[in-house]
Design a protein around this motif. Sequence first.
Motif, PDB file in Angstrom:
ATOM      1  N   VAL A 148       0.835  -1.209   0.000  1.00  0.00           N
ATOM      2  CA  VAL A 148       0.000   0.000   0.000  1.00  0.00           C
ATOM      3  C   VAL A 148       0.872   1.263   0.000  1.00  0.00           C
ATOM      4  CG1 VAL A 148      -1.737   1.289   1.311  1.00  0.00           C
ATOM      5  CG2 VAL A 148      -1.939  -1.188   1.075  1.00  0.00           C
ATOM      6  N   HIS A 149       1.921   1.274   0.825  1.00  0.00           N
ATOM      7  CA  HIS A 149       2.813   2.444   0.854  1.00  0.00           C
ATOM      8  C   HIS A 149       3.503   2.645  -0.495  1.00  0.00           C
ATOM      9  CE1 HIS A 149       1.994   3.015   4.932  1.00  0.00           C
ATOM     10  NE2 HIS A 149       3.020   2.431   5.503  1.00  0.00           N
ATOM     11  N   SER A 150       3.890   1.526  -1.089  1.00  0.00           N
ATOM     12  CA  SER A 150       4.569   1.606  -2.375  1.00  0.00           C
ATOM     13  C   SER A 150       3.611   2.169  -3.436  1.00  0.00           C
ATOM     14  CB  SER A 150       5.058   0.206  -2.765  1.00  0.00           C
ATOM     15  OG  SER A 150       5.496   0.193  -4.081  1.00  0.00           O
ATOM     16  N   ALA A 151       2.356   1.713  -3.384  1.00  0.00           N
ATOM     17  CA  ALA A 151       1.353   2.211  -4.330  1.00  0.00           C
ATOM     18  C   ALA A 151       1.099   3.702  -4.095  1.00  0.00           C
ATOM     19  CB  ALA A 151       0.056   1.421  -4.181  1.00  0.00           C
ATOM     20  N   LEU A 152       1.101   4.116  -2.841  1.00  0.00           N
ATOM     21  CA  LEU A 152       0.911   5.544  -2.545  1.00  0.00           C
ATOM     22  C   LEU A 152       2.055   6.366  -3.158  1.00  0.00           C
ATOM     23  CD1 LEU A 152      -0.539   7.887  -1.035  1.00  0.00           C
ATOM     24  CD2 LEU A 152       0.963   7.385   0.913  1.00  0.00           C
ATOM     25  N   THR A 153       3.263   5.841  -3.021  1.00  0.00           N
ATOM     26  CA  THR A 153       4.441   6.524  -3.570  1.00  0.00           C
ATOM     27  C   THR A 153       4.278   6.715  -5.083  1.00  0.00           C
ATOM     28  OG1 THR A 153       5.760   5.492  -1.843  1.00  0.00           O
ATOM     29  CG2 THR A 153       6.966   6.377  -3.717  1.00  0.00           C
ATOM     30  N   ARG A 154       3.853   5.662  -5.766  1.00  0.00           N
ATOM     31  CA  ARG A 154       3.639   5.762  -7.222  1.00  0.00           C
ATOM     32  C   ARG A 154       2.490   6.725  -7.535  1.00  0.00           C
ATOM     33  NH1 ARG A 154       4.573   0.242  -6.608  1.00  0.00           N
ATOM     34  NH2 ARG A 154       2.346  -0.204  -6.757  1.00  0.00           N
TER      35      ARG A 154
END
Length: 400
Positions: A148-154
């Motif tokens: 989820v954090h990685s998706a937020l970053t993208r």
Amino acid sequence: MATQQETTEARQHSGVGFVQTKLATLFVPPHWLKLAGGGELGPIQVAYETYGELTPAKDNAIFICHALTGDAHAAGYYEDDDEKAKPGWWDDLIGPGRTLDTDKYFVICANVLGGCQGTTGPGSINSETNQPYRLNFPFITVGDIVEVHSALTRHLGIEQLLAVIGGSLGGMQVLEWAARFPKQLRSAICLASAAQLSAQGIAFNAVGRRAIKTDPEYKDGEYEAGAGPRYGLALARMIAHITYLSDQSIEMKFGRRLQDHDTFTYEMLPEVEFQVESYLHYQGKRFVERFDANSYLYLTRAMDYFDLESQYGSLTNALGKTDARFLIASYDSDWLFTTTQSKEILRALIECGKHVSFIELKSPFGHDSFLIEIEQLQNMITPFLEQAYQSQLIESAQKT
Ligand SMILES: CC(=O)SCCNC(=O)CCNC(=O)[C@H](O)C(C)(C)COP(=O)(O)OP(=O)(O)OC[C@H]1O[C@@H](n2cnc3c(N)ncnc32)[C@H](O)[C@@H]1OP(=O)(O)O
Ligand SMILES: N[C@@H](CCO)C(=O)O
């Protein structure tokens, strides 16, 4: 005493000043998040805060992963905070001229999946049933949190983070991030953490969960918002809080001193005789005001499950794919996440030829040192980040 207006102005001009929590909706069906434990979840709302400005090249972002009961509010104040409100939980480290220098870096902090401070968790409404998920929330892992954090970053348009940083459960996320998205980070700072939760850690979590579940108000997780197992949750926090302290810090802060009297009362009630008792009751009471019992069950389980070695075959397999530079730090008085555990990470990184710095910091404050020993963190993290930043600038200049 400062007037309300003076307090407001002082807050506005200190550190990052007033901040707002933002919301992003990710994993909108049919693009569900596929969960490590099976099943899928979506849509997922993520509560996050940002401080500083993202450069046009989007190359100055630092992601902070919070610990078990933290939230997205890492720095600054909300404009409508009351006079007693404290700033975000790492405020001393974040702001213009501070370690996470917002004149230079774009800092992101998001509440974790499964949490109760804005990101989708067991207390959120399931869009399919229009009811809170409660125990119908799926099991989540540290890997799911990082997805989820990685998706937020993208979602924020950032391809690569200058650094990911976190302590405790936050440090687990840092390691998982390096394993799962090896190219998404240039550097990684892992504080007071481990590549797997120890059996002792699992044991304390088990006692906390039992305290919650045996509270009659728990009602198999079906309690109403704002109600719930207050006694059990407070007890869970009291137990956990002891593990965040050290023998030395308890001695230092309270010793055997009595709370409100000079001699023993020789009475069972009131329950509070010693200062340390009063302190733990206070910590339990404060916790119930800000945390949800079901979230506590899910997040402690996610910590229990965390084991990079078994997940990736070996620690070198897990950490071997990234080119990130690592900074690993432990605290000598931390008996929950020990120096030995940090050294296991160090050993694996050295074995696979990674660039890694390690330090065992001296502090009497036990596991929570990473929230308290700000000067040590400043001295250690500032030059590490500066080096990452400079090497990034050199690389960008070489490319153009
Ligand atoms: C990591 C993340 O991502 S964020 C999550 C971090 N936040 C938390 O864990 C919140 C809970 N707070 C804490 O655990 C700690 O306060 C820390 C680690 C943040 C800071 O530690 P310290 O500065 O050493 O504070 P300490 O643990 O001594 O607690 C001080 C509080 O205890 C209270 N206290 C101290 N002695 C007593 C006593 N005898 N009886 C009752 N209360 C007492 C103080 O009044 C103070 O209250 P306040 O927080 O409302 O101002
Ligand atoms: N005291 C911190 C650290 C626990 O690891 C928290 O509650 O999140």
